[in-house]
Scaffold this active site. Structure first.
Site, short mmCIF file in Angstrom:
data_model
loop_
_atom_site.label_atom_id
_atom_site.label_comp_id
_atom_site.label_asym_id
_atom_site.label_seq_id
_atom_site.Cartn_x
_atom_site.Cartn_y
_atom_site.Cartn_z
N LYS A 236 -1.67 -7.31 -6.74
CA LYS A 236 -0.40 -6.61 -6.90
C LYS A 236 0.60 -7.49 -7.65
O LYS A 236 0.57 -8.72 -7.54
CB LYS A 236 0.13 -6.26 -5.50
CG LYS A 236 1.36 -5.38 -5.46
CD LYS A 236 1.68 -5.02 -4.01
CE LYS A 236 2.93 -4.19 -3.88
NZ LYS A 236 3.19 -3.80 -2.47
N SER B 245 3.85 0.92 -2.04
CA SER B 245 4.20 0.22 -3.27
C SER B 245 3.02 -0.43 -3.98
O SER B 245 3.15 -0.89 -5.11
CB SER B 245 5.26 -0.85 -2.98
OG SER B 245 4.78 -1.80 -2.05
N SER B 246 1.84 -0.46 -3.32
CA SER B 246 0.66 -1.03 -3.98
C SER B 246 -0.06 0.05 -4.78
O SER B 246 -1.29 0.17 -4.74
CB SER B 246 -0.28 -1.65 -2.93
OG SER B 246 0.40 -2.53 -2.08
N LEU C 271 10.09 -2.19 -4.81
CA LEU C 271 9.03 -2.12 -3.81
C LEU C 271 9.28 -1.15 -2.67
O LEU C 271 8.33 -0.66 -2.05
CB LEU C 271 8.74 -3.52 -3.22
CG LEU C 271 8.29 -4.60 -4.20
CD1 LEU C 271 8.02 -5.90 -3.45
CD2 LEU C 271 7.06 -4.18 -4.98
N ILE D 265 4.88 -3.04 3.85
CA ILE D 265 6.05 -3.18 4.71
C ILE D 265 6.41 -1.86 5.40
O ILE D 265 7.20 -1.83 6.32
CB ILE D 265 7.26 -3.72 3.92
CG1 ILE D 265 8.36 -4.21 4.88
CG2 ILE D 265 7.81 -2.67 2.97
CD1 ILE D 265 9.52 -4.89 4.20
N GLY D 266 5.80 -0.76 4.94
CA GLY D 266 6.07 0.53 5.57
C GLY D 266 4.95 1.53 5.32
O GLY D 266 5.10 2.73 5.56
N GLY D 267 3.84 1.00 4.79
CA GLY D 267 2.72 1.85 4.41
C GLY D 267 2.25 1.58 3.00
O GLY D 267 1.46 2.33 2.42
N SER D 268 2.71 0.46 2.43
CA SER D 268 2.51 0.20 1.00
C SER D 268 1.08 -0.10 0.60
O SER D 268 0.76 -0.08 -0.59
CB SER D 268 3.41 -0.97 0.56
OG SER D 268 4.76 -0.62 0.70
#
Length: 585
Positions: free
Chosen positions: A149, A224-225, A198, A245-248
């Site tokens: 990433k 974000s990934s 992000l 960080i939240g589902g990335s």
């Protein structure tokens, strides 16, 4: 004012006129000012980044052409079909050499990027690494090309996180995980795209543009990934490294039909990974692997959890990967939920959980219903106030000088409002949309250091309460939906509410992973026409619009365990993967 109008219409059309009028009266400005840089300076920085990317792509293409001319016997088509375990075996025994594997994946990546725009640059140093690779021949990932990433530190490469202010600051050294990958014989060869700043799950930014879904270009790859999800889902990489960080990691895995794993925070080093919110402690970011299958995730974790990483980063507990737990066949007691009670799942999400539940029960496992504790309160007061404890001040500062990406505009409009106006709008929204009201209140942040400590204490209490609930239910693991299928473009910034399925496990600091198990059917699409949602508010209506037109797209489920039980989580993911495969045979 147009930004405010769009946001309020998304929240609740009946109150839009009132709030727009209020905003006009106080002269609220919600367009980000181009501080720090002039528009001309920002444009010049972005152009330099474009030029660097173009140069790396062109030089890599030239190298691939030269290699193909001198090695016409290379069977790239065969190499690209091999699983990671098959590939590593052939590389170790010498029936394949790293060079032909490297150039096969490099060529596929370059071709895929032309269609999906998933890469931010080729790591040209990877060509030189090939020459010294034999020194790490005993590494578990010897000769394996790995994508990373964009926010992973790689010497002399930038980690912009999609914001202009971070450009022209190349890393002075490799991140710890990149060093460990190299030590294990892997070849980091490409950096992949991310959303702006992000904190979004639409993979688009004003520097590198928008990444498309490998299964349908009209859909997003997630974030974000998201560059990793698109590249692996399209076959251009068989192992990649993301962050969550939240589902990335899990959202792109869901949207792109691959496997992704978010470990327990602290299990893998994050030294050298760039973030927008460094120092934020309520929702710790995690590094983790993404791949085509679960065995690849497990092999990557085994390779990374080694003495070299423990030496480079002594803050990481020196706990090697427990292969025995991963390979265990012990019957489990598994909690399950079709809905979290906050976001009604799409028909394909709920169906996938039901089907996997039935397969697990047939295999001898016990499944019992499970429900999260106080989720509406937790998402607003602990999650939103945790990530944006400063009222989004740091995020807005990072965006200074950057054009705001279209995918992010709807999301940041409420961030830019003064706190008193957020509180006023939160109060006025209560009769019409309770979710929007409490979330807008959460966007005010915590207010003081004392309140921040209280917020941290509340998070700690919630984690302990949830662990106690798991023990009361006597469950080893949890099976639950993951947001999907992939959205139509430009909905992610309007639908931060819909990632409740992944956010909660970042707050809890539980390891969680995604496995693809099905695809959207015509029957799912028909059922979606009757979708109402839990709250039947504007966010529910937007979710229905976001996932429509998904027939044929992949759908996953999420597996979760208690902290530090990462191997058990992967073990459940592996069993789900095997049972689904057997059911389709």
């Amino acid at each position: 004012m147009e930004g405010v109008q769009r946001y309020l219409e998304n929240v609740e059309p009946r109150t839009a006129a009132l709030f727009t009028s209020a905003a006009c009266m106080i002269g609220t400005v919600v367009v980000l000012l181009q501080k720090g840089y002039t528009q001309r300076e920002a444009k010049a920085k972005i152009q330099k980044a474009h030029n660097r990317r173009t140069d790396s792509l062109q030089r890599a293409e030239h190298a691939v052409l030269q290699y193909n001319k001198s090695h016409p016997e290379t069977d790239s088509a065969l190499i690209l079909t091999l699983s990671l375990s098959e590939l590593t075996k052939k590389l170790q025994e010498g029936s394949l050499n790293p060079e032909e594997v490297f150039y096969s994946y490099m060529e596929k990546t370059l071709d895929l990027n032309k269609d999906l725009n998933c890469c931010t640059g080729i790591l040209l140093e990877s060509f030189d690494q090939m020459k010294t690779l034999d020194s790490n021949r005993k590494g578990l990932l010897y000769g394996v090309p790995v994508s990373i990433k964009e926010n992973y530190g790689y010497k002399n490469s930038e980690s912009s996180c999609g914001v202009v202010i971070n450009l022209d600051h190349p890393a002075k050294k490799d991140s710890v995980l990149v060093e460990v990958l190299k030590k294990q014989g892997a070849i980091p060869f490409v950096k992949t795209n991310i959303p702006q700043a992000l904190l979004n799950y639409e993979c688009s930014n004003p520097i590198f543009g928008q990444t498309l879904n490998p299964h349908n270009p009209l859909k997003t790859s997630g974030g974000s990934s998201g560059g990793e999800g698109a590249l692996i889902g399209g076959g251009g990489s068989l192992l990649g490294m993301g962050s969550d960080i939240g589902g990335s990691i899990r959202l792109p895995a869901s949207f792109c039909g691959i496997c992704g794993f978010k470990p327990t925070p602290g299990r893998l080093s994050t030294q050298g990974l760039s973030s927008i919110y460094r120092g934020q402690k309520s929702m710790p970011s995690c590094a983790g692997p993404m791949a085509r299958d679960v065995d690849s995730l497990a092999l990557c974790m085994q390779a990374l959890l080694c003495d070299h990483m423990f030496s480079l980063d002594p803050t990481v507990p020196p706990v090697p990967f427990n292969v025995q737990i991963y390979q265990s066949s012990k019957r489990l007691r598994i909690g399950y939920q079709e809905s979290d009670g906050y976001t009604q799942p799409s028909p394909s999400m709920a169906r996938s959980v039901r089907e996997v539940k039935a397969l697990l029960e047939a295999a001898g496992h016990t499944l019992v219903p499970y429900r999260h504790l106080n989720l509406e309160y937790v998402l607003a007061e602990l999650v939103v106030k945790g990530i944006l404890a400063d009222g989004a001040t740091t995020l807005l500062q990072k965006l200074e000088g950057s054009p705001v990406d279209p995918s992010l505009r709807a999301q940041i409009v409420p961030y830019t409002l003064p706190i008193w106006l957020k509180k006023t709008l939160s109060f006025l929204l209560k009769p019409f949309s309770t979710r929007a009201s409490v979330v807008l209140g959460g966007l005010c942040g915590v207010g003081s250091i004392q309140d921040l400590w209280k917020q941290h204490a509340a998070v700690e209490d919630y984690i302990q309460e949830t662990i106690a609930e798991w023990r009361k239910c006597n469950i080893d693991a949890l099976l639950c939906p993951v947001t999907g299928p992939a959205y139509n473009h430009l909905f992610c910034g309007k639908l931060t509410s819909a990632v409740s399925y992944t956010l909660i496990f970042n707050l809890l600091q539980f390891p969680a992973g995604v496995v693809p198990v099905s695809t959207v059917t015509a029957e799912d699409e028909e059922e979606l026409k009757h979708y109402k949602g839990v709250y039947q508010d504007q966010w529910d209506k937007l979710f229905k619009q976001a996932v429509c037109g998904g027939e044929g797209l992949p759908v996953g489920v999420q597996c979760v365990t208690l902290p530090w039980q990462d191997e058990l989580c992967l073990r459940l993911m592996k069993e789900v993967e095997q049972l689904v495969k057997q059911s389709k045979a």
